[in-house]
Every structure is written in C-alpha cells, then in structure tokens.
Design a protein around this motif. Structure first.
Motif, mmCIF file in Angstrom:
data_model
loop_
_atom_site.group_PDB
_atom_site.id
_atom_site.type_symbol
_atom_site.label_atom_id
_atom_site.label_comp_id
_atom_site.label_asym_id
_atom_site.label_seq_id
_atom_site.Cartn_x
_atom_site.Cartn_y
_atom_site.Cartn_z
ATOM 1 N N ASP A 93 44.861 33.474 33.069
ATOM 2 C CA ASP A 93 43.475 33.266 32.677
ATOM 3 C C ASP A 93 42.624 32.911 33.885
ATOM 4 N N SER A 133 42.248 35.922 36.224
ATOM 5 C CA SER A 133 41.300 36.963 35.841
ATOM 6 C C SER A 133 39.889 36.394 35.770
ATOM 7 N N ILE A 173 38.655 36.861 39.256
ATOM 8 C CA ILE A 173 38.336 38.264 39.474
ATOM 9 C C ILE A 173 36.964 38.590 38.909
ATOM 10 N N ARG A 174 36.759 38.169 37.680
ATOM 11 C CA ARG A 174 35.494 38.494 37.027
ATOM 12 C C ARG A 174 34.317 37.871 37.772
ATOM 13 N N LEU A 210 44.482 45.237 39.896
ATOM 14 C CA LEU A 210 43.912 44.222 39.029
ATOM 15 C C LEU A 210 43.664 44.750 37.631
ATOM 16 N N VAL A 213 46.246 43.587 35.142
ATOM 17 C CA VAL A 213 46.356 42.187 34.750
ATOM 18 C C VAL A 213 46.117 41.971 33.267
ATOM 19 N N SER A 214 44.955 42.407 32.798
ATOM 20 C CA SER A 214 44.603 42.084 31.415
ATOM 21 C C SER A 214 45.579 42.733 30.445
ATOM 22 N N GLN A 223 48.797 40.854 30.520
ATOM 23 C CA GLN A 223 48.509 39.553 29.933
ATOM 24 C C GLN A 223 48.545 39.607 28.419
#
Lengths: 354, 354
Positions: A254, A257, A260-261, B238, B241-242, B245
């Motif tokens: 979490d 990311s 990253i955001r 990247l 990742v999500s 996840q």
DNA sequence: TGTTAGCACTCTCTTATACTGTTTGCTAAA
DNA sequence: TTTAGCAAACAGTATAAGAGAGTGCTAACA
C-alpha cells in the motif's frame, strides 16, 4: 531553539532513533542499557523516556511496548544529534565513474544522477532540472543529412539539451543550412531557452524570417517544448521495496503504491518540493510527509545545485538513515555542479562558431 | 496436436481460464452454469472438470475448492481457445502519437517502446535492441565545437545510435575535421557496428591512420562500446504491483522482488529469451517460467521485429490477459518496424555526404 | 531531589478450538 | 450419459487461553 534537553535524555533519544533506524523495532529501556552501558538503572531510563514522551519526541505503538521516535523526535535528531557518515572510498569511486562518460545530453545526465542517488543511498533519487527560463542557449548545430532532412543539436550553457533528425517541408541547400545556423547563433546566443521557445511560437514576418528559417525555428521550438515538459527524473523506487517489505510486510504494498501515485503527478510533486524548500539553500530535510496523500510515511531530503536553481533529492521511509543519505546527497550534488558548470560548457564557450 | 477435447470440455476449460483471468478466484461448477447457461446440471460439469483435471489442464488449490488452470491449461487456452481482442481506437492513437516525435536516438526509441508496451498492456514491457553485429554504420557526423572538442554523432541504418561532445588530446583544425569525416564515411559506410568497434581497438599503423584519425576512431569506439553494453530496455514493472497486490497480497512483494532480481541480470535474461524463442518468428508465448528463479509465476510473450533481429515482449503474471497482450504486442511490433526501417534511415540513405 | 527495586498490569504474538459456508466426490436412480 | 442428493474436506473467521516483553507506579534509598 529547543536544543536544550538534559544531557542524558539527549543520549537516550539519540540511542532510540539510531537503534530504531538500524533494527526497525520499538526500543525498550533494557536495550538502551545493554547497548550503551549507561551507569543507571532501567527504571531511571524509563523515567527519562517518560519525559521524552511527554515532550513529544517519542511514542509507544501500544501501552506496554518500547518506544519509537515521533516526527518531532526525528526532527530533533536530524537537527542536533545526527552523525554524518562519509561515503566510503568505493562509493565515491562509483560516483566519479558514473560521470566519466561525459558530455551526454543534459537529460541523460539528470537521469544518471537520479539513478546514482538511488543506488548509493538505497532509497529513491530524483532530480528536477534547472528551469528553462534560466538556462541560456549557447548555440545550435545544423547538419544536412538529406535533401530535406537535417540533424539539429541544441546546446545550452549546461550542455547538449536536445537533438534529432528532422524533416523540413522544402528542399534546402547546404548554403542555406550554413546561413541559418549563422543567423540563429548570432541572434539567439545567450537567450534563455524559454524565450527562444516563445520566439518560435510567434508568427512574426520580420525581415530575416524567411521561409527556411521560420521552419528551422519551428522545429527548434518543437524540440524545446518536448524538453520543457520533462520536469522530473525519478529513479530507484525499487530500492524501497525490500526495506518496506522487511519492516511492515502487510502495508508494504500500500505504502509503496501510494508513493508511486504521489510521484506520478510530476507537476504537483515538483511544486510541493519547491514549497517545502522555500528560499533556503543547501540541504533541507522534510520528515514524514510532503502533504500529499500516500507520502506521510516518507521523508525527503533535498539539495539545490548551483547552475540556475535545479533541485535534487532522496526519498526514503521515515526511518531512513539520514546521516548516510545527507552525506551522499551533498557529495553527489557537488559532483553534478562540477559536471554542469565546468566540463562541457567551458569547452563550448571557448570556441565561437567560425 | 491434442486440440481434440470433447466440445463441452473445451467450452468449460475456456470458461475457467477466461473467468480466472478476469476475477482471479477458483472457478466452481456452479459459476460456470450461472455465467454460461449450459443446459446441463452442475454434476455434469463436475464430471467434465474431473476429466480435465485428470488430463492435467486444471487443478484445485485444495481438496474442495473450485478449479484454476494449470500451465498446461493456459497453454491449451492460448493455442486453441483464445479470443484475440483488438486494441481500441484510443489505444492505437496512443501508440501512433508516442512515435510522432520521430528520429530520436535509437536507444530512446527502444525505451519508449518498452514503456508503451507496459502502458498499454498494463504489464511490464521490454525491448532487446538489434544485435550490433547486424546493424550497419551509415555515417558519422563530426562538428567542431572548440579548439579540441568535437560533437560526434553516430548514425546507423536504423537511426542515430550515439552522440556526445568529446575532448581530443590535440588541437584540431576545421579542415582536419572535414577530412576525417570524409575518410571515416568512405571507409566505414555499411560496416557493422561491431566490426567498427573491432577496428577501433586495433592499434594498426596503416597509412591513413594518422594521429587525429586514430583519436577520432578511439572516441568512436568508446561510444560504441557503451552502447553495445546496453542489452535490454525494461519499463513498467510498476504496472504489476497493483495486480499482484490484489490477487496474492502476502506473497505479492516476494514475487515482485523476485522478478526484479531476475531482470537485473540483463545478460542472463536476454539469453533466456532467445533460448525460449529458438528460431521461431512472430509471437511466442512462454507460460510460467523462464527457467529463472523468481520467474515461475510470470508469463512472457515475445515478438521479433524485423530489422536485424531484435526482440520485444511483455511480462505479466501467469494469469495475464493473453488475448489483449498478444494483440498489443503485435500491433506495437509492427509500428516499431515501420519507424525503424522507413522513417529516419530512408532520409539518410538518400543523401550521401557531399 | 534524583535514583532504584519490585510488582501488578497491559498488550502483542502464538497456538488451539470451534463454527460456518462453499464445493467437491461419490452413489444410486433416471 | 446425466442427474439428484448427501457426506466429507477444507478455507476462513472468530474466540479463548497462555507466554513473554515491557511499562507505570509505589515505596524505599542516597
């Protein structure tokens, strides 16, 4: 300035932060005694820890656990207690070698620097390039490649800025190419890149704006535009993975990311960095949070670098090794300044196009 | 070829893979009925699923759970059952636009392509540049910048390859620069970059190797060396990742960093890719595992692109959307080929340095 | 006033146990 | 070959109990 804490409490706070940075687990009164060999009992240490907690420097994750530093604690640590740790010979060598292949495009140098920052500190590194309004055109180089294609290289006072092979609408003669080069270099030498771009956008029909030159300027403008849209070089996020992983396994992704955001929106990020620095120069440490969602757990150390006000920095978890990161940052900032002001540009400014 | 499965079992397998890719959870007999509206009972579906399991196409994470595809199942799916899904208009536009700023350095184009692959598929993209032994020098451009500094640009048959401002040991005259350019372009036009680099390493004292030329060649060689060491452009990790996840929260980080580590060793990775492709051309889908530690859970789709045998590809989780990724890859491979063979080089080969 | 020893208390972390809901495999009938 | 029905398997969650670590507090001590 509240650097005034009783000597023993300063020692204890330093030990707590040091230890927490090293091992990433709450620090108990016993641990401090074991490590430091203070000649007092654990109860005494506990009393001091109580004071430190009341003063807001440390806190407990839960009622009966050891203490961890608060943001205020890190702040005090960085401002008054920190030991800077020099880079090793090997690391310094790595930096120097990275810059050995010199005179790349400026953008490439920036990317390299960001990468280097990330690699040496083992956190993420970034570089914000100098503002185009404060970077001046040194000259352009035009070389004919085909009947209507030319190689265009834009050189500023900090090095090569853009280059590319571009197509024109009409055929062009070799003499034309030379004349255009001459004119642009005479008229625009020393003008800021921003101003150059502005000029290329106007559709003036002044005397010397004949068709081939207008086209050349148009191309020049397009290249500069692309460049000025690149506001941030960011490298090494991946270095943060293992660190986050080790210390907060479940939230790791979490936070990751989230970061990253936060960095994705380059403009907002860059603004925030400038806002945080205000008009200070040198190293600035922001602990826990640029005020952007997903950044509360990260610290940012920034430094300006001289030619024309660029900024570079390191982003790490709030428990980052500030001492190491600060040393690394200031060392690399120094190197970059040297590269930018001395290496290419001196060579360039010596000879004027003949 | 074992594309021979009873029709209903084919349908069921397709549904299981489709659904698992979409929702990432084991598929039960009920779900298949609900979604597909087969006119049989769940028990019948269960019987078929049993057959599919015995044949090795699907498996159960635990004794009484729904089924998930095995590698063999994905394989069959990709080979016989898959629906390719065209890119949307918007996505195609994105690709075209990305290549609009044309005639960058080849390396930049590669990086861009890798990035694009990652962005469109939402997985990670990579590009392996054409082998230097099969890329031919078109010409070099030398421009004097200062008394002993020159701008050197290396142009191959696929575009600009390297550039930089380099320092020489001695002063050099404008006439010298022109002569050297002339000689190099006459002698080395059409020679492979590898061979050029080889030449620059020899310390022969043939007639035309006078001092300034030797130096120029030395510099040329150094630039090419840097280039040939860059074997892989990799972008968009990247994006994974999500996805990771969401579907395997606890192992997500492990797998992720496993992948990072696997790709870190560029040479081994590139070798593995070539090994997997063998001498096939076009799209090749490797399901679950390049045989590298930490890659068992990832699939790789690769495609060659024409000029001189480069390879590009996409890496995603084993449950990736193969249909989309394959379409995207072949579309982008096509665009890249166009860019490389038509755009810059045609312009270049028309005009010969005068 | 600052320091220390002792002890009750708090909270995490781990392990064990029970309960619920989903899905399967199997059997016997259609 | 297909279907209905049922026992069994297992993930996932919730709950309880016990061990261990560390604190806060009190009362004694220098």
């Amino acid at each position: 300035m509240e650097k005034t804490l009783p000597e023993r409490q300063r020692l204890i706070l330093k030990e707590i932060v040091d230890r927490y940075i090293r091992l990433r687990e709450p620090v108990s009164s016993r641990m401090i005694l074991d490590d430091y060999g203070l000649s007092v009992s654990s109860a005494t240490v506990r009393n001091d820890m109580n004071d430190l907690e009341e003063a807001g420097y440390i806190e407990k994750p839960y009622a009966s656990s050891g203490r961890i530093p608060t943001k205020k604690g890190y702040r005090f640590f960085v401002d008054w207690l920190i030991d800077l740790s020099e880079l090793t010979k090997k690391e310094r060598l790595e930096v120097v070698e990275a810059y050995e292949v010199q005179c790349l495009e400026v953008g490439e140098t920036m990317r390299q620097t960001a990468f280097l920052l990330g690699n040496i500190t083992e956190y993420a590194g970034f570089v914000i390039p100098p503002r185009p309004e404060e970077t001046r055109l040194d000259r352009v180089v035009l070389v004919q490649m085909g009947p209507r294609t030319v190689l265009l290289v834009i050189v500023s006072d900090i090095g090569i800025v853009e280059h590319g092979i571009v197509s024109l609408d009409d055929d062009i003669s070799r003499a034309d190419v030379e004349r255009i080069t001459e004119i642009i270099n005479t008229e625009l030498h020393g003008v800021s890149l921003n101003a150059v771009r502005g000029l290329t956008l106007q559709d003036r029909s002044d005397g010397w704006y004949e068709r081939p030159i207008r086209q050349a300027l148009l191309v020049l403008g397009r290249l500069l535009e692309r460049r000025s849209s690149k506001r941030l070089y960011f490298e090494g996020v991946l270095n943060l993975v293992s660190d986050l992983q080790r210390s907060v396994p479940d939230e790791a992704m979490d936070r990751f990311s989230g970061l990253i955001r936060a960095v994705q929106d380059e403009d907002a990020f860059v603004e925030e960095i400038y806002r945080k620095r205000g008009d200070r120069s040198g190293l600035v440490v922001s602990i826990g949070g640029l005020r952007r969602e997903g950044m509360e757990d990260f610290s940012v150390i920034t430094s300006d670098y001289r030619p024309h006000g660029g900024v570079m920095g390191v982003i790490g978890p709030i428990w980052m090794n500030y001492g190491r990161a600060m040393s690394a940052l200031s060392y690399i900032a120094n190197r970059l300044e040297t590269i930018l002001v001395s290496s290419c540009p001196r060579d360039l400014s010596e000879g004027v196009e003949k």
